[in-house]
Design a protein around this motif. Structure first.
Motif, PDB file in Angstrom:
ATOM      1  N   VAL A 133       0.857  -1.184   0.000  1.00 37.67           N
ATOM      2  CA  VAL A 133       0.000   0.000   0.000  1.00 37.67           C
ATOM      3  C   VAL A 133       0.892   1.232   0.000  1.00 37.67           C
ATOM      4  O   VAL A 133       1.861   1.315   0.771  1.00 37.67           O
ATOM      5  N   VAL A 134       0.586   2.178  -0.885  1.00 33.73           N
ATOM      6  CA  VAL A 134       1.354   3.417  -0.986  1.00 33.73           C
ATOM      7  C   VAL A 134       0.521   4.544  -0.396  1.00 33.73           C
ATOM      8  O   VAL A 134      -0.500   4.937  -0.957  1.00 33.73           O
ATOM      9  N   ASP A 135       0.952   5.021   0.754  1.00 30.74           N
ATOM     10  CA  ASP A 135       0.327   6.071   1.550  1.00 30.74           C
ATOM     11  C   ASP A 135      -0.925   5.546   2.251  1.00 30.74           C
ATOM     12  O   ASP A 135      -1.650   4.701   1.741  1.00 30.74           O
ATOM     13  N   THR A 136      -1.136   6.070   3.457  1.00 26.67           N
ATOM     14  CA  THR A 136      -2.096   5.461   4.373  1.00 26.67           C
ATOM     15  C   THR A 136      -3.337   6.298   4.634  1.00 26.67           C
ATOM     16  O   THR A 136      -4.217   5.872   5.380  1.00 26.67           O
ATOM     17  N   GLU A 169      -2.263  14.331   5.104  1.00 24.51           N
ATOM     18  CA  GLU A 169      -3.215  13.556   4.320  1.00 24.51           C
ATOM     19  C   GLU A 169      -2.640  12.256   3.770  1.00 24.51           C
ATOM     20  O   GLU A 169      -3.357  11.451   3.167  1.00 24.51           O
ATOM     21  N   PHE A 170      -1.346  12.031   3.981  1.00 22.94           N
ATOM     22  CA  PHE A 170      -0.696  10.819   3.502  1.00 22.94           C
ATOM     23  C   PHE A 170      -0.334   9.846   4.628  1.00 22.94           C
ATOM     24  O   PHE A 170      -0.018   8.697   4.351  1.00 22.94           O
ATOM     25  N   GLY A 185       0.862  13.176  -6.034  1.00 24.65           N
ATOM     26  CA  GLY A 185       0.349  13.203  -4.670  1.00 24.65           C
ATOM     27  C   GLY A 185      -1.088  13.689  -4.616  1.00 24.65           C
ATOM     28  O   GLY A 185      -1.914  13.157  -3.865  1.00 24.65           O
ATOM     29  N   HIS A 186      -1.397  14.713  -5.405  1.00 28.56           N
ATOM     30  CA  HIS A 186      -2.758  15.234  -5.539  1.00 28.56           C
ATOM     31  C   HIS A 186      -3.057  15.368  -7.027  1.00 28.56           C
ATOM     32  O   HIS A 186      -2.179  15.721  -7.805  1.00 28.56           O
ATOM     33  N   GLY A 187      -4.307  15.135  -7.406  1.00 28.88           N
ATOM     34  CA  GLY A 187      -4.705  15.330  -8.787  1.00 28.88           C
ATOM     35  C   GLY A 187      -4.750  14.038  -9.583  1.00 28.88           C
ATOM     36  O   GLY A 187      -4.389  12.964  -9.091  1.00 28.88           O
TER      37      GLY A 187
END
Length: 319
Positions: free
Chosen positions: A68-71, A104-105, A238-240
């Protein structure tokens, strides 16, 4: 840890009275390539409507397990990510990797730890989280609300590292890329070699102003140049929205335009008072968070450019 988690959940429920949690943003996994999935964030800023789930997360399924990449933003978000994985595969989740120290990560990490899944991050990102994310959590409880952040707490990663490496135990070639302090201390990207999919973490955002608060811009440019040397087909920012490797050029161009503009203003004798108008970059005015993050970036970049300019000037009395 489970007892502390239950007490935190009960305390948050009491604080929220009989309120029901808001409906979270859609968390259905989107297939990017065979075995590679995206859980898209909402974009914008964290609030009660989006439950703070503004950033992208994802996961990679190998023959022997899942990365999993980022929680996610909260304990509940972390559990939602795990549920999304379970909707796709019953293979064990071997590891959750946090790409960088933005709230947020990372705050979903304890949901993985409670499930017996180790959380890994770069040791410099872990240090930054420990130093300042207690304040981030307090702010999230105000903006997202006690119900949406129920059970969310500060924690320590189970594993830290200091260099680029290959993730073991997945039955799939996945590399963690680290270029030094670029977009932030300890920021990394994750590359699935089979598909050429890159989870870019803090290095890249799509149609959103990148935050330079923690960045070292010359090193950030070098990191982006290094990414161009990889075999990439799809980039998850990261966003978008995910996109092509052209995302690298878009972010690189924004950073360069910001530096060029601020240096020109310093050379012209401008001051911080002039920045609200003089620091505009109209070509990027349509990007998410332009009114907030770009304004902050302009002040940060201006002060850095001013400092550089002062160091270049001859000292009084020097021959």
């Amino acid at each position: 840890m489970r007892r502390r988690r239950m007490l935190a959940l009960l305390g948050a429920a009491a604080a929220g009275g009989c309120a029901s949690p808001p409906s979270p943003p859609a968390s259905q996994p989107r297939t990017l390539a065979p075995g590679v999935y995206l859980l898209p964030g909402s974009g914008g800023t964290a609030d009660a409507h989006n439950l703070g789930r503004i950033a992208n997360a994802g996961f990679i399924v190998g023959e022997r397990g899942v990365l999993v990449v980022d929680t996610g933003t909260s304990f509940a978000h972390g559990r939602a990510i795990l549920a999304a994985v379970r909707s796709v595969t019953d293979k064990p989740v071997k590891l959750a990797l946090v790409t960088h120290a933005r709230p947020e990560f990372l705050f979903g990490g304890p949901a993985f730890q409670d499930a017996g899944i180790p959380v890994r991050m770069h040791d410099r990102a872990a240090q930054l989280m420990a130093a300042r994310c207690d304040g981030c959590l307090k702010q999230l409880r105000q903006t997202v609300g006690a119900v949406g952040m129920a059970g969310t707490a500060m924690y320590r990663p189970d594993q830290v590292f200091g260099a680029a490496h290959t993730v073991e135990g997945l039955g799939r070639a996945v590399r963690v890329l680290y270029f030094g302090h670029a977009s932030g201390p300890g920021d990394v990207a994750v590359l699935d070699e089979a598909s050429g999919t890159l989870f870019a973490g803090g290095l890249l955002d799509a149609a959103r102003v990148p935050d330079i608060q923690d960045g070292e811009l010359p090193a950030w440019h070098r990191a982006l140049a290094s990414l161009r040397g990889e075999r990439l087909t799809t980039i998850v920012p990261g966003h978008g929205a995910p996109g092509s490797p052209a995302l690298i050029d878009a972010v690189d161009a924004y950073l360069a335009a910001l530096e060029t503009r601020m240096r020109a203003l310093v050379e012209a004798g401008a001051s911080l008072i002039d920045l609200p108008a003089a620091g505009e970059l109209p070509a990027y005015a349509h990007w998410d968070q332009y009114e907030t993050i770009h304004r902050r970036n302009a002040s940060t970049a201006f002060l850095r450019a001013e400092r550089e300019w002062m160091f270049r000037q001859p000292r009084e009395g020097r021959p």
